[in-house]
Scaffold this motif. Structure first.
Motif, PDB file in Angstrom:
ATOM      1  N   LYS A  39       0.847  -1.193   0.000  1.00 35.20           N
ATOM      2  CA  LYS A  39       0.000   0.000   0.000  1.00 35.20           C
ATOM      3  C   LYS A  39       0.874   1.232   0.000  1.00 35.20           C
ATOM      4  N   ASP A  40       0.464   2.256  -0.780  1.00 35.04           N
ATOM      5  CA  ASP A  40       1.243   3.480  -0.852  1.00 35.04           C
ATOM      6  C   ASP A  40       0.319   4.634  -1.214  1.00 35.04           C
ATOM      7  N   ASN A  41       0.779   5.848  -0.982  1.00 29.56           N
ATOM      8  CA  ASN A  41       0.034   7.056  -1.330  1.00 29.56           C
ATOM      9  C   ASN A  41       0.800   7.835  -2.380  1.00 29.56           C
ATOM     10  N   ILE A  42       0.095   8.395  -3.335  1.00 29.53           N
ATOM     11  CA  ILE A  42       0.678   9.275  -4.349  1.00 29.53           C
ATOM     12  C   ILE A  42      -0.083  10.589  -4.318  1.00 29.53           C
ATOM     13  N   THR A  43       0.639  11.683  -4.215  1.00 33.70           N
ATOM     14  CA  THR A  43       0.028  13.014  -4.169  1.00 33.70           C
ATOM     15  C   THR A  43       0.447  13.808  -5.397  1.00 33.70           C
ATOM     16  N   ASN A 119       1.428 -19.419  -7.669  1.00 29.96           N
ATOM     17  CA  ASN A 119       1.352 -19.836  -6.271  1.00 29.96           C
ATOM     18  C   ASN A 119       0.180 -19.190  -5.535  1.00 29.96           C
ATOM     19  N   LYS A 120       0.145 -17.855  -5.535  1.00 28.87           N
ATOM     20  CA  LYS A 120      -0.900 -17.160  -4.784  1.00 28.87           C
ATOM     21  C   LYS A 120      -1.100 -15.758  -5.362  1.00 28.87           C
ATOM     22  N   PRO A 121      -2.281 -15.155  -5.136  1.00 28.98           N
ATOM     23  CA  PRO A 121      -2.516 -13.783  -5.617  1.00 28.98           C
ATOM     24  C   PRO A 121      -1.896 -12.765  -4.665  1.00 28.98           C
ATOM     25  N   LYS A 122      -1.586 -11.630  -5.212  1.00 29.05           N
ATOM     26  CA  LYS A 122      -1.155 -10.505  -4.374  1.00 29.05           C
ATOM     27  C   LYS A 122      -1.628  -9.211  -5.036  1.00 29.05           C
ATOM     28  N   SER A 123      -1.651  -8.166  -4.243  1.00 26.02           N
ATOM     29  CA  SER A 123      -2.148  -6.885  -4.747  1.00 26.02           C
ATOM     30  C   SER A 123      -1.280  -5.752  -4.213  1.00 26.02           C
ATOM     31  N   SER A 124      -1.250  -4.697  -4.972  1.00 23.69           N
ATOM     32  CA  SER A 124      -0.555  -3.478  -4.558  1.00 23.69           C
ATOM     33  C   SER A 124      -1.564  -2.343  -4.633  1.00 23.69           C
ATOM     34  N   LYS A 125      -1.798  -1.707  -3.504  1.00 22.60           N
ATOM     35  CA  LYS A 125      -2.806  -0.650  -3.447  1.00 22.60           C
ATOM     36  C   LYS A 125      -2.144   0.716  -3.406  1.00 22.60           C
ATOM     37  N   VAL A 126      -2.670   1.621  -4.200  1.00 23.08           N
ATOM     38  CA  VAL A 126      -2.187   3.010  -4.245  1.00 23.08           C
ATOM     39  C   VAL A 126      -3.374   3.929  -4.020  1.00 23.08           C
ATOM     40  N   HIS A 127      -3.215   4.851  -3.091  1.00 32.11           N
ATOM     41  CA  HIS A 127      -4.268   5.853  -2.858  1.00 32.11           C
ATOM     42  C   HIS A 127      -3.813   7.167  -3.492  1.00 32.11           C
ATOM     43  N   LEU A 128      -4.559   7.608  -4.483  1.00 33.95           N
ATOM     44  CA  LEU A 128      -4.223   8.834  -5.201  1.00 33.95           C
ATOM     45  C   LEU A 128      -4.860  10.026  -4.502  1.00 33.95           C
ATOM     46  N   ILE A 129      -4.046  11.007  -4.167  1.00 32.32           N
ATOM     47  CA  ILE A 129      -4.505  12.247  -3.529  1.00 32.32           C
ATOM     48  C   ILE A 129      -4.274  13.384  -4.512  1.00 32.32           C
ATOM     49  N   VAL A 130      -5.316  14.120  -4.817  1.00 34.80           N
ATOM     50  CA  VAL A 130      -5.238  15.233  -5.772  1.00 34.80           C
ATOM     51  C   VAL A 130      -5.366  16.535  -5.004  1.00 34.80           C
ATOM     52  N   GLN A 131      -4.323  17.348  -5.089  1.00 33.74           N
ATOM     53  CA  GLN A 131      -4.346  18.663  -4.451  1.00 33.74           C
ATOM     54  C   GLN A 131      -4.727  19.685  -5.502  1.00 33.74           C
ATOM     55  N   GLY A 132      -5.861  20.311  -5.321  1.00 35.64           N
ATOM     56  CA  GLY A 132      -6.366  21.235  -6.333  1.00 35.64           C
ATOM     57  C   GLY A 132      -6.468  22.641  -5.815  1.00 35.64           C
ATOM     58  N   HIS A 133      -6.735  23.583  -6.737  1.00 32.99           N
ATOM     59  CA  HIS A 133      -6.989  24.973  -6.380  1.00 32.99           C
ATOM     60  C   HIS A 133      -8.346  25.052  -5.694  1.00 32.99           C
ATOM     61  N   LYS A 134      -8.446  25.922  -4.679  1.00 33.46           N
ATOM     62  CA  LYS A 134      -9.737  26.096  -4.012  1.00 33.46           C
ATOM     63  C   LYS A 134     -10.587  27.091  -4.761  1.00 33.46           C
ATOM     64  N   PHE A 135     -11.861  26.719  -4.970  1.00 36.32           N
ATOM     65  CA  PHE A 135     -12.805  27.609  -5.641  1.00 36.32           C
ATOM     66  C   PHE A 135     -14.019  27.801  -4.745  1.00 36.32           C
ATOM     67  N   VAL A 136     -14.726  28.897  -4.975  1.00 36.15           N
ATOM     68  CA  VAL A 136     -15.956  29.150  -4.229  1.00 36.15           C
ATOM     69  C   VAL A 136     -17.009  28.144  -4.664  1.00 36.15           C
TER      70      VAL A 136
END
Length: 301
Positions: A39-43, A119-136
């Motif tokens: 598991k990992d995070n990408i920003t 042999n067996k299954p495995k998975s790699s999880k990535v959580h994508l974080i999007v930093q955006g401009h703030k709007f009204v």
């Protein structure tokens, strides 16, 4: 009909079944080959590209990238209809990576690389974080109760974060209100000279003006009278004042919000006037005049 439709290729059906089973594997910590889950995070910033990497080896028989329950890529085949999602081909043989171009806040969330080995299954999880401009947004507002005309004008909403420069939006607030007389008056005018009565009113929307003598409306260009309206001001001009012209006149200002009036006296030089200015600003007129003007007002708007 089951999980797969009649028109889905058999191997794709197997991929769907295998991928969904891999979702049951519990989440773990970042790891490499040999672990069941990493598991990992990408920003990334909004508008940039996000590269999602997955480590594979020669023992892998099936591999796929998913976003929640949507398959993006299965092996070399693209399943996603989003043109922004592409597979990166020029990568090491031990890497299975995809790129999401021009990311936005809707792309934020979990992504899973599901790998099936002998042999067996495995998975790699990535959580994508999007930093955006703030709007009204619709939820950000200023509640102005019992607003007055003094509160009209331009307002600025400024939002900022640590990613980009402040975003400034300007909102113009217009407060509609009924006319009120700012100024009304005249000067003593001899017979045979040019006379002017002035009336100034503030209003939003701008006021329309009418002039009356007693209950008779005066028209521009008739009986030696000229009416000029310029913005907030209206002028009743007498080209050649006669004795019959002396007397009380009423300036009426109106818009869609309401109506008001002021009385102004045209008098000759040397006339004994008691508190002319106060009389000029009087808002009283006869019942007949008010009724006439009000009826015209209703017909106009």
């Amino acid at each position: 009909m089951g999980i797969c439709g009649y028109f889905v290729a058999p191997w794709k059906c197997l991929v769907v079944i295998g991928v969904r089973l891999l979702f049951l594997v519990p989440a773990g910590v970042p790891a490499r080959s040999g672990d069941s889950f990493s598991k990992d995070n990408i920003t990334v910033r909004q508008g940039d590209s996000a590269v999602l990497k997955c480590t594979v080896d020669s023992k892998v028989s099936r591999v796929a990238w998913l976003n929640r329950t949507t398959i993006l890529y299965a092996g070399a085949d693209k399943w996603s209809l989003d043109p922004r999602v592409v597979r990166m081909d020029n990568t090491p043989v031990t890497e299975y990576s995809i790129k999401i171009q021009n990311v936005n806040v809707h792309d934020e969330g979990p992504y899973v690389c599901s790998i099936l080995t002998s042999n067996k299954p495995k998975s790699s999880k990535v959580h994508l974080i999007v930093q955006g401009h703030k709007f009204v947004t619709e939820g950000e507002y200023v509640d102005m109760t019992a607003i007055t005309k003094e509160q009209s004008g331009s307002y600025e909403c400024i939002s900022s974060n640590d990613i980009s420069a402040p975003d400034v939006k300007t909102v113009k607030v217009t407060v509609n209100y009924a006319p009120f007389i700012l100024k009304a008056g005249s000067t003593g005018t001899p017979v045979g000279q040019k006379g002017v009565l002035q009336c100034e009113a503030s209003a939003v929307p701008g006021a329309d003006f009418e002039w009356y003598k007693e209950d008779r409306r005066l028209l521009n260009g008739l009986n030696g009278i000229k009416i000029e309206n310029q913005g907030k001001q209206s002028m009743l001009m007498f080209l050649n004042v006669s004795e019959e012209d002396y007397g009380n006149y009423t300036c009426v200002a109106m818009n869609t919000m309401g109506i008001t009036n002021a009385s102004i006296i045209l008098y000759g030089p040397g006339t004994m006037m008691h508190d002319v200015n106060r009389a000029a600003l009087s808002t009283h007129c006869s019942f007949c005049l008010l009724l006439t003007v009000f009826l015209l007002f209703l017909l106009k708007f």
